[in-house]
Design an enzyme around this catalytic site. Structure first.
Site, PDB file in Angstrom:
ATOM      1  N   CYS A   1       0.830  -1.196   0.000  1.00 15.05           N
ATOM      2  CA  CYS A   1       0.000   0.000   0.000  1.00 15.05           C
ATOM      3  C   CYS A   1       0.870   1.253   0.000  1.00 15.05           C
ATOM      4  O   CYS A   1       2.005   1.231   0.455  1.00 15.05           O
ATOM      5  CB  CYS A   1      -0.870   0.011   1.239  1.00 15.05           C
ATOM      6  SG  CYS A   1      -1.818  -1.494   1.438  1.00 15.05           S
TER       7      CYS A   1
ATOM      8  N   ARG B   1       2.237   1.104  -5.961  1.00 15.73           N
ATOM      9  CA  ARG B   1       2.372   0.260  -4.770  1.00 15.73           C
ATOM     10  C   ARG B   1       1.096  -0.529  -4.474  1.00 15.73           C
ATOM     11  O   ARG B   1       1.102  -1.442  -3.639  1.00 15.73           O
ATOM     12  CB  ARG B   1       2.709   1.117  -3.560  1.00 15.73           C
ATOM     13  CG  ARG B   1       4.002   1.875  -3.682  1.00 15.73           C
ATOM     14  CD  ARG B   1       4.240   2.693  -2.441  1.00 15.73           C
ATOM     15  NE  ARG B   1       4.421   1.851  -1.285  1.00 15.73           N
ATOM     16  CZ  ARG B   1       5.575   1.361  -0.888  1.00 15.73           C
ATOM     17  NH1 ARG B   1       6.664   1.635  -1.548  1.00 15.73           N
ATOM     18  NH2 ARG B   1       5.652   0.584   0.166  1.00 15.73           N
TER      19      ARG B   1
ATOM     20  N   TRP C   1      -3.384  -2.212  -1.583  1.00 13.68           N
ATOM     21  CA  TRP C   1      -3.212  -3.537  -2.180  1.00 13.68           C
ATOM     22  C   TRP C   1      -3.714  -4.501  -1.117  1.00 13.68           C
ATOM     23  O   TRP C   1      -3.085  -4.667  -0.070  1.00 13.68           O
ATOM     24  CB  TRP C   1      -1.743  -3.783  -2.500  1.00 13.68           C
ATOM     25  CG  TRP C   1      -1.478  -5.028  -3.273  1.00 13.68           C
ATOM     26  CD1 TRP C   1      -1.458  -5.174  -4.625  1.00 13.68           C
ATOM     27  CD2 TRP C   1      -1.153  -6.321  -2.750  1.00 13.68           C
ATOM     28  NE1 TRP C   1      -1.157  -6.469  -4.979  1.00 13.68           N
ATOM     29  CE2 TRP C   1      -0.963  -7.194  -3.841  1.00 13.68           C
ATOM     30  CE3 TRP C   1      -1.019  -6.831  -1.466  1.00 13.68           C
ATOM     31  CZ2 TRP C   1      -0.642  -8.543  -3.689  1.00 13.68           C
ATOM     32  CZ3 TRP C   1      -0.698  -8.176  -1.297  1.00 13.68           C
ATOM     33  CH2 TRP C   1      -0.511  -9.008  -2.413  1.00 13.68           C
TER      34      TRP C   1
ATOM     35  N   ASN D   1       0.018   0.602   6.095  1.00 10.01           N
ATOM     36  CA  ASN D   1       0.649  -0.299   5.127  1.00 10.01           C
ATOM     37  C   ASN D   1       1.327  -1.391   5.938  1.00 10.01           C
ATOM     38  O   ASN D   1       2.095  -1.082   6.845  1.00 10.01           O
ATOM     39  CB  ASN D   1       1.681   0.484   4.297  1.00 10.01           C
ATOM     40  CG  ASN D   1       2.552  -0.420   3.449  1.00 10.01           C
ATOM     41  OD1 ASN D   1       2.157  -1.539   3.121  1.00 10.01           O
ATOM     42  ND2 ASN D   1       3.729   0.058   3.101  1.00 10.01           N
ATOM     43  N   GLY D   2       1.038  -2.647   5.634  1.00  7.17           N
ATOM     44  CA  GLY D   2       1.655  -3.740   6.389  1.00  7.17           C
ATOM     45  C   GLY D   2       0.601  -4.712   6.867  1.00  7.17           C
ATOM     46  O   GLY D   2      -0.529  -4.712   6.369  1.00  7.17           O
TER      47      GLY D   2
ATOM     48  N   GLU E   1      13.099 -14.845 -16.943  1.00 13.62           N
ATOM     49  CA  GLU E   1      12.679 -13.444 -16.841  1.00 13.62           C
ATOM     50  C   GLU E   1      11.732 -13.079 -17.994  1.00 13.62           C
ATOM     51  O   GLU E   1      10.741 -12.380 -17.789  1.00 13.62           O
ATOM     52  CB  GLU E   1      13.927 -12.544 -16.807  1.00 13.62           C
ATOM     53  CG  GLU E   1      13.672 -11.057 -16.756  1.00 13.62           C
ATOM     54  CD  GLU E   1      12.837 -10.571 -15.572  1.00 13.62           C
ATOM     55  OE1 GLU E   1      12.567 -11.355 -14.645  1.00 13.62           O
ATOM     56  OE2 GLU E   1      12.411  -9.414 -15.609  1.00 13.62           O
TER      57      GLU E   1
ATOM     58  N   LYS F   1       7.949 -11.751 -17.388  1.00 12.95           N
ATOM     59  CA  LYS F   1       7.449 -10.473 -17.923  1.00 12.95           C
ATOM     60  C   LYS F   1       6.139 -10.699 -18.666  1.00 12.95           C
ATOM     61  O   LYS F   1       5.186  -9.974 -18.496  1.00 12.95           O
ATOM     62  CB  LYS F   1       8.459  -9.827 -18.895  1.00 12.95           C
ATOM     63  CG  LYS F   1       9.658  -9.144 -18.339  1.00 12.95           C
ATOM     64  CD  LYS F   1       9.399  -7.919 -17.515  1.00 12.95           C
ATOM     65  CE  LYS F   1       9.066  -8.249 -16.113  1.00 12.95           C
ATOM     66  NZ  LYS F   1      10.044  -8.394 -15.117  1.00 12.95           N
TER      67      LYS F   1
ATOM     68  N   GLU G   1       3.211 -11.694 -16.307  1.00 15.66           N
ATOM     69  CA  GLU G   1       2.837 -10.597 -15.404  1.00 15.66           C
ATOM     70  C   GLU G   1       1.920  -9.586 -16.073  1.00 15.66           C
ATOM     71  O   GLU G   1       0.949  -9.142 -15.485  1.00 15.66           O
ATOM     72  CB  GLU G   1       4.093  -9.806 -14.980  1.00 15.66           C
ATOM     73  CG  GLU G   1       4.865 -10.371 -13.839  1.00 15.66           C
ATOM     74  CD  GLU G   1       6.047  -9.478 -13.466  1.00 15.66           C
ATOM     75  OE1 GLU G   1       6.224  -9.244 -12.272  1.00 15.66           O
ATOM     76  OE2 GLU G   1       6.798  -9.021 -14.355  1.00 15.66           O
TER      77      GLU G   1
ATOM     78  N   HIS H   1      12.345 -33.314 -20.855  1.00 14.77           N
ATOM     79  CA  HIS H   1      11.871 -34.052 -19.676  1.00 14.77           C
ATOM     80  C   HIS H   1      10.478 -33.580 -19.246  1.00 14.77           C
ATOM     81  O   HIS H   1      10.112 -33.723 -18.084  1.00 14.77           O
ATOM     82  CB  HIS H   1      12.867 -33.891 -18.526  1.00 14.77           C
ATOM     83  CG  HIS H   1      14.222 -34.417 -18.854  1.00 14.77           C
ATOM     84  ND1 HIS H   1      14.475 -35.757 -19.020  1.00 14.77           N
ATOM     85  CD2 HIS H   1      15.398 -33.784 -19.097  1.00 14.77           C
ATOM     86  CE1 HIS H   1      15.746 -35.933 -19.329  1.00 14.77           C
ATOM     87  NE2 HIS H   1      16.334 -34.740 -19.391  1.00 14.77           N
TER      88      HIS H   1
ATOM     89  N   LYS I   1       4.202  -3.459  -6.714  1.00 15.61           N
ATOM     90  CA  LYS I   1       5.608  -3.199  -7.016  1.00 15.61           C
ATOM     91  C   LYS I   1       6.518  -3.664  -5.884  1.00 15.61           C
ATOM     92  O   LYS I   1       7.570  -4.234  -6.113  1.00 15.61           O
ATOM     93  CB  LYS I   1       5.776  -1.699  -7.250  1.00 15.61           C
ATOM     94  CG  LYS I   1       7.180  -1.286  -7.638  1.00 15.61           C
ATOM     95  CD  LYS I   1       7.441  -1.608  -9.076  1.00 15.61           C
ATOM     96  CE  LYS I   1       8.862  -1.385  -9.478  1.00 15.61           C
ATOM     97  NZ  LYS I   1       9.233  -2.263 -10.594  1.00 15.61           N
TER      98      LYS I   1
HETATM   99  C1  G6P Z   1       7.198  -7.908  -6.799  1.00 16.89           C
HETATM  100  C2  G6P Z   1       7.392  -7.112  -8.057  1.00 16.89           C
HETATM  101  C3  G6P Z   1       8.492  -7.746  -8.909  1.00 16.89           C
HETATM  102  C4  G6P Z   1       9.773  -7.859  -8.100  1.00 16.89           C
HETATM  103  C5  G6P Z   1       9.548  -8.616  -6.786  1.00 16.89           C
HETATM  104  C6  G6P Z   1      10.745  -8.476  -5.871  1.00 16.89           C
HETATM  105  O1  G6P Z   1       6.661  -9.150  -7.093  1.00 16.89           O
HETATM  106  O2  G6P Z   1       6.184  -7.055  -8.796  1.00 16.89           O
HETATM  107  O3  G6P Z   1       8.728  -6.949 -10.049  1.00 16.89           O
HETATM  108  O4  G6P Z   1      10.734  -8.520  -8.846  1.00 16.89           O
HETATM  109  O5  G6P Z   1       8.431  -8.052  -6.079  1.00 16.89           O
HETATM  110  O6  G6P Z   1      10.855  -7.144  -5.501  1.00 16.89           O
HETATM  111  P1  G6P Z   1      12.198  -6.436  -5.079  1.00 16.89           P
HETATM  112  O7  G6P Z   1      11.799  -5.013  -4.805  1.00 16.89           O
HETATM  113  O8  G6P Z   1      12.654  -7.138  -3.840  1.00 16.89           O
HETATM  114  O9  G6P Z   1      13.168  -6.552  -6.182  1.00 16.89           O
END
Ligand code: G6P
Length: 611
Positions: free
Chosen positions: A2, A27, A73, A99-100, A484, A488, A491, A507, A606
């Site tokens: 949040c 966030r 969030w 937040n938390g 990765e 992407k 996501e 496999h 994020k």
């Molecule tokens: C969330 C974000 C990702 C990120 C991950 C780790 O899932 O959406 O993009 O890679 O957290 O976050 P950090 O800030 O620790 O890299």
């Protein structure tokens, strides 16, 4: 997760808070709310985006020089108007944003219910404001003390702001485990989860520490810890600039951030490499040069994209420094009984510097005596403050939820660290270093060149935008790049995608391959090139559709693949950075064509400050 913003001063609070919430929307974006104080306590909150809240409150009285706002969030309680923050006490004289997670909220709630409290939401946050109210009424303590006493009863993580109908000139903010920054202006203060809502008003900030409470009046700031001891705040100057937080003409932050990579990689290397002498200098870890020289094992902990960067780091550190590396999901690491000793170096990689699982893994490693390093992007965030040493990625604020420039900057730092440790341990000769660093120095230019394929990648995207599944294959450092690329895509476009080591395909995933299955293969000219060609043939034999990422001038793969995207030629060490660029663009264009919200994909946040 949040986002929190607060203001007290001589300006109108609403515009500052709304603008701040827009900046923090990355966030969390399932609901938003604001509380304003103007003799009365007025609260406007709504499920949906910050813009929905603005529309909702457009014709209301929005005056007031003190207020706070929240973008959510959801953790406890589905996104809805009633679960949105701010939450109020039973008598509606106190309001809170949070937040938390309050871990013992259920016990506290039961106790409060037995004392006659009634709750209007499903959130843990509402429990905390009722607890503050309860303490205030039961003990007669003032609001400051009631907040402090309440926080001593709370188990969990929080960043909170509290305001009262009866105290038109006071905001109370506190943190434990969730970030909070205070902006210091002239007779005004700003509060936020990160500096982005603050930077246009003041460059002077204080990062609140865990277990600290800030009492803010227009012209007075007092910080105490939970034991009621007064703390002296340390005012720092912000490095970020306002334009870093704007889209600057790009349609999405993600695209802007993809295009920023030549700059962000250069910023990441600035002052750290001296190609002519073959030297890497990393000021943040130089005090630990001896430790790195003699270390027997490095453990990398991270989540999400940062974990993928860690996997690239494993290859690079083992190759160039010959130190064994283990890469762990922070969430898994912390919940088993990992074997760590004071001989180990544990490196946490985190863009935000505040991911809860990564923090917890570090704390566990700290207890066991390990030396802790951080590779983080957000300056002053929690992980750099917990670690003994570290290297900032200096990629600048990353707003798009899907990480792009932070990843390539993390890989750049890991490349620098691998070379640095290789030099310290005598595994990399000066001539090798000179040659590698001279090439590294050119990587930003090569990234620029890789970005030139954008239009072509857009055409490829249009052919595959309706695919239901995708497979990404790679070997060596191409494997984390494949992971990765798959992450992407899933996501931001919600297409199911899997990354796999190319040789492991036989496999299992090979069973999925038919003419409907696009397979993205990292087939650059590296040590596993020939093997990857065999894997492409295996896919083609089963009628899979191959999109290959190849080194420019490649002729072999072109004969087999359905589509090839070229990247500039470079030493194998740098291929992870270059090969990632087309994958970022591919997922971006597919997501845009599918009408997805690229910068704010559903259900994601994020920075994940909860377990
Ligand atoms: C969330 C974000 C990702 C990120 C991950 C780790 O899932 O959406 O993009 O890679 O957290 O976050 P950090 O800030 O620790 O890299």
């Amino acid at each position: 997760m949040c986002g929190i913003v607060g203001y007290i001063g001589h300006r109108e609070a609403w515009p500052i808070i709304i603008k701040g919430l827009h900046r923090l929307e990355y966030r969390g974006y399932d609901s938003a709310g604001v509380a304003l104080q103007n003799g009365d306590l007025r609260i406007y909150k709504k499920a949906g985006k910050v813009s929905d809240l603005e529309n909702f409150a457009a014709h209301e009285d929005l005056g007031g020089k003190m207020g706070m706002g929240h973008t959510r969030w959801a953790t406890h309680g589905a996104p809805s108007d009633r679960n949105s923050h701010p939450h109020t006490s039973g008598d509606e004289r106190l309001a809170i944003i949070h937040n938390g997670i309050i871990e013992n909220y259920a016990t506290l709630k039961d106790e409060l219910i037995s004392e006659g409290h009634e709750f209007r939401s499903d959130t843990d946050t509402e429990v905390l404001i009722h607890l503050i109210e309860h303490i205030q009424k039961k003990t007669g303590l003032d609001l400051r003390e009631s907040v402090r006493v309440a926080l001593n009863e709370v188990v969990g993580a929080y960043a909170i702001v509290v305001m009262s109908k009866d105290e038109p000139d006071q905001l109370i903010a506190a943190r434990k485990g969730s970030p909070m920054v205070i902006g210091v202006g002239k007779d005004e203060y700003f509060i936020a989860s990160d500096a982005s809502p603050i930077v246009e008003y003041t460059k002077n900030v204080i990062y609140l520490n865990d277990n600290e409470i800030a009492y803010l009046k227009r012209d007075e700031l007092l910080i105490k810890n939970l034991e009621n001891v007064v703390k002296t705040p340390y005012v720092q100057e912000l490095e970020i600039k306002l334009e870093m937080l704007e889209k600057s003409g790009y349609e999405h932050f993600m695209l802007k951030e993809i295009y920023e990579q030549p700059r962000s990689i250069r910023d990441c290397m600035r002052g750290r490499i001296h190609p002519e002498e073959g030297l890497v200098q990393l000021g943040g870890i130089k005090e630990y040069a001896d430790k790195l020289k003699n270390v027997d094992r490095i453990i990398i902990v991270a989540c999400g994209t940062s974990w993928h960067a860690g996997l690239v780091g494993e290859y690079l550190i083992e190759e160039y420094a010959r130190i064994p590396v283990e890469v762990e999901y922070a969430s898994e690491f912390r919940y088993r009984n990992p074997i760590i000793t004071d001989k180990d170096v544990v490196i946490a990689i985190s863009q935000s510097g505040e991911t809860a699982d990564t923090m917890a893994a570090l704390e566990l490693a700290k207890e066991k005596g390990a030396t802790l390093f951080g590779i983080c992007n957000v300056v002053g965030s929690s992980i750099p403050r917990l670690t003994h040493a570290g290297v900032y990625t200096h990629a600048g604020p990353e707003i798009g939820v899907a990480s792009t420039k932070a990843f390539t900057a993390q890989v750049t730092v890991l490349t620098l660290m691998a070379f640095y440790m290789g030099q310290q341990r005598g595994k990399l000769s000066t001539s090798q270093s000179v040659s590698l660093l001279s090439e590294l120095d050119q990587i930003p230019t090569l990234v620029e060149k890789a970005l030139k394929s954008n239009d072509y990648i857009q055409q490829i995207a249009s052919k595959f935008k309706d695919a239901r599944n995708f497979l990404f294959l790679g070997r060596g450092t191409g494997f984390p790049v494949a992971l990765e690329g798959a992450l992407k895509l899933k996501e931001i476009s919600y297409i199911h995608a899997e990354g796999y080591p190319a040789a492991e395909m036989k496999h299992g995933p090979i069973a999925l391959i038919d003419e409907e299955m696009p397979v993205v293969v990292i087939a650059t000219k590296n040590s596993s090139y020939e093997k990857v060609i065999s894997n492409i043939q295996e896919v083609k034999a089963r009628k899979g559709v191959v999109i290959a990422i190849v080194t420019e001038g490649d002729t072999e793969v072109k004969k087999m693949a359905d589509h090839v995207i070229e990247i500039p030629d470079a030493d194998e060490a740098f291929l992870p950075i270059l090969a990632t660029i087309p994958l970022q663009l591919l997922s971006y264009h597919i997501a845009v064509m599918r009408g997805c919200n690229v910068d704010q994909p559903r259900n994601l946040a994020k920075s994940v400050t909860v377990e």
